[in-house]
Write a protein that holds these residues in place. Structure first.
Motif, PDB file in Angstrom:
ATOM      1  N   CYS A 315      -9.409  -2.691 -37.671  1.00  0.00           N
ATOM      2  CA  CYS A 315     -10.345  -1.477 -37.366  1.00  0.00           C
ATOM      3  C   CYS A 315     -11.387  -1.025 -37.901  1.00  0.00           C
ATOM      4  O   CYS A 315     -11.144  -0.741 -39.205  1.00  0.00           O
ATOM      5  CB  CYS A 315      -9.743  -0.263 -36.657  1.00  0.00           C
ATOM      6  SG  CYS A 315     -11.098   0.803 -35.903  1.00  0.00           S
ATOM      7  N   TYR A 317     -13.771   0.242 -38.096  1.00  0.00           N
ATOM      8  CA  TYR A 317     -14.316   1.593 -38.028  1.00  0.00           C
ATOM      9  C   TYR A 317     -13.407   2.564 -38.664  1.00  0.00           C
ATOM     10  O   TYR A 317     -13.645   3.830 -39.132  1.00  0.00           O
ATOM     11  CB  TYR A 317     -14.301   2.353 -36.331  1.00  0.00           C
ATOM     12  CG  TYR A 317     -15.115   2.048 -35.314  1.00  0.00           C
ATOM     13  CD1 TYR A 317     -16.800   2.226 -35.007  1.00  0.00           C
ATOM     14  CD2 TYR A 317     -15.045   0.678 -35.004  1.00  0.00           C
ATOM     15  CE1 TYR A 317     -17.947   1.788 -34.699  1.00  0.00           C
ATOM     16  CE2 TYR A 317     -15.886   0.281 -33.947  1.00  0.00           C
ATOM     17  CZ  TYR A 317     -17.185   0.422 -33.869  1.00  0.00           C
ATOM     18  OH  TYR A 317     -17.720   0.063 -33.391  1.00  0.00           O
ATOM     19  N   GLY A 324      -7.401   8.412 -37.270  1.00  0.00           N
ATOM     20  CA  GLY A 324      -7.208   8.738 -36.226  1.00  0.00           C
ATOM     21  C   GLY A 324      -5.632  10.102 -36.212  1.00  0.00           C
ATOM     22  O   GLY A 324      -5.515  10.229 -37.172  1.00  0.00           O
ATOM     23  N   THR A 339      -2.477   1.421 -32.051  1.00  0.00           N
ATOM     24  CA  THR A 339      -4.288   2.042 -32.938  1.00  0.00           C
ATOM     25  C   THR A 339      -5.039   2.546 -32.490  1.00  0.00           C
ATOM     26  O   THR A 339      -4.755   3.729 -31.668  1.00  0.00           O
ATOM     27  CB  THR A 339      -4.213   0.154 -33.635  1.00  0.00           C
ATOM     28  OG1 THR A 339      -4.616  -0.120 -32.637  1.00  0.00           O
ATOM     29  CG2 THR A 339      -3.436   0.018 -35.038  1.00  0.00           C
ATOM     30  N   GLU A 340      -5.348   2.015 -31.138  1.00  0.00           N
ATOM     31  CA  GLU A 340      -7.026   2.851 -30.025  1.00  0.00           C
ATOM     32  C   GLU A 340      -6.309   3.153 -29.285  1.00  0.00           C
ATOM     33  O   GLU A 340      -5.036   2.802 -28.913  1.00  0.00           O
ATOM     34  CB  GLU A 340      -7.213   1.356 -29.815  1.00  0.00           C
ATOM     35  CG  GLU A 340      -8.730   1.517 -30.663  1.00  0.00           C
ATOM     36  CD  GLU A 340     -10.217   0.137 -29.804  1.00  0.00           C
ATOM     37  OE1 GLU A 340     -10.195  -0.505 -30.253  1.00  0.00           O
ATOM     38  OE2 GLU A 340     -10.612   0.399 -28.785  1.00  0.00           O
TER      39      GLU A 340
HETATM   40  S1  SF4 Z   1      -7.667   5.189 -35.197  1.00  0.00           S
HETATM   41 FE1  SF4 Z   1      -9.157   4.151 -33.397  1.00  0.00          FE
HETATM   42  S2  SF4 Z   1     -11.070   4.331 -34.843  1.00  0.00           S
HETATM   43 FE2  SF4 Z   1      -9.745   4.896 -35.979  1.00  0.00          FE
HETATM   44  S3  SF4 Z   1      -9.078   3.430 -37.758  1.00  0.00           S
HETATM   45 FE3  SF4 Z   1      -7.558   3.498 -36.052  1.00  0.00          FE
HETATM   46  S4  SF4 Z   1      -8.229   2.314 -34.111  1.00  0.00           S
HETATM   47 FE4  SF4 Z   1      -9.973   2.563 -35.851  1.00  0.00          FE
END
Ligand code: SF4
Length: 367
Positions: A315, A317, A324, A339-340
């Motif tokens: 990612c 970000y 997260g 993940t996302e």
């Molecule tokens: S939680 Fe979402 S924004 Fe944060 S690092 Fe993981 S994929 Fe990226």
């Protein structure tokens, strides 16, 4: 950033599971039950917290349920074992705050954060157990804080981002008189199963508009915008890699019964056939410091750390987000190593995109 730190920067305490309100989007499973924290739990937590506070800034955040529903006498008894170096905070719906509570906050040096979603028309989902709007009672509590000259923070939930809302909210909170504001886009979490899938442009536009409103009159510390600007500044300075902590803050939540859930307060009170009750131990049978030292061995925590590493490698970000929140993964994806999530799209990715959109729309023309 690798693994979990053994010493947190703050502890969340649940003095009671009870809440006197019944907000439509609430995630708490036991909010209709008054299960109070016994004094032995506070004494056990204080035995670990007091030495931590003696060697640096340390906070205890009293969170419920509605923490004031525990009553002043009980809350005072729970506060008593903590030493003078410990800072205390409450997250409250404000409906119970009166002159006596203000005197209590002042006496104990408690910093107050109020949950309110903006003007009356934006608070339709903050309701009493009878389903009536709580707004007038919230405002009466805020008025008491102001009468007593007590500074306060505010926390607002946004369920439907739309053009004009960010400006309306920011202006409202300027008038309300808070000095710190946090904005949460509603999350699918706990017993709140409403979807948090939102239109990407609407969420990005909301954050971009919020930056603009804040820049016109930046009197309030606006939590999400200040995080984003700090990150953007660090990227420009080439120091972004230093921003994330070396290890995850365990942020232990101590439930009313003494059980300890790390990383995500929202997991407390839930059970799962694979993960049990999510707890890493109980302060009535082991010191909090010992529980946290072994928290990385809690099965779901190991799975979450695998997910954080997946974020790191996939990612763009990650440097801003750090991977997260555990509860969002669990309640959205059913596991911890994904993940996302919709939450990270709304509150990390689109937040940063919104700040960048604002910067692009307001950059100075080239000389
Ligand atoms: S939680 Fe979402 S924004 Fe944060 S690092 Fe993981 S994929 Fe990226």
């Amino acid at each position: 950033m690798r693994g979990i730190a053994a010493v947190p920067s703050y502890v969340v305490m649940q003095p009671t599971t009870l809440c006197n309100l019944d907000c439509v989007y609430c995630y708490l499973p036991l909010r209709a039950a008054d299960r109070r924290m016994p004094l032995t739990v506070a004494e056990a937590v204080a035995a670990s917290v007091n030495p931590w506070a003696a060697s640096g800034r340390f906070s205890v955040v009293w969170h419920g349920g509605e923490p004031l529903a525990a009553g002043r006498e009980h809350l005072a008894a729970l506060l008593a074992p903590f030493g003078p170096a410990v800072e205390h905070h409450v997250q409250t719906n404000a409906t119970l705050i009166d002159d006596a509570w203000c005197a209590f906050f002042a006496k104990h040096g408690i910093r107050v954060s109020v949950s309110v979603d903006g003007p009356r028309a934006r608070n339709g989902e903050r309701v009493t157990r009878g389903g009536r709007p709580a707004y007038d009672r919230i405002l009466a509590g805020v008025a008491a804080l102001r009468r007593h000259g007590l500074p306060f923070s505010a926390l607002a939930v946004v369920s439907r981002p739309e053009p004009g809302l960010a400006t309306e909210l920011y202006d409202y909170f300027l008038d309300l008189g808070c000095d710190v504001l946090g904005i949460n886009i509603e999350e699918t979490e706990g017993v709140n199963t409403r979807t948090n899938a939102r239109d990407a442009a609407a969420v990005t536009g909301f954050w971009a508009e919020l930056v603009g409103a804040w820049r016109r009159d930046p009197r309030i510390h606006l939590r999400e915008i200040e995080w984003s600007l700090r990150y953007a500044g660090a990227v420009l300075a080439g120091t972004a890699d230093d921003l994330l902590p070396r290890q995850l803050d365990p942020i232990p939540t101590v439930s009313h019964d003494g059980s300890v859930v790390v990383l995500s307060p929202e997991l407390a009170g839930f059970t799962d056939p694979r993960y049990g009750d999510f707890s890493s131990g109980n302060v009535l049978t082991a010191p909090l410091a010992e529980i946290l030292a072994g928290a990385g061995r809690t099965p779901w925590v190991g799975e979450f750390l695998t997910g954080v590493e997946a974020c790191r490698s996939s990612c763009p970000y990650f440097g801003f987000c750090g991977g997260g929140h555990a509860a969002n993964r669990y309640f959205e994806l059913g596991r911890f190593d994904g993940t996302e999530t919709e939450h990270c799209r709304n509150s990390k990715i689109r937040l940063l995109e919104g700040v960048l959109e604002h910067a692009r729309d307001h950059e100075s023309p080239a000389a």
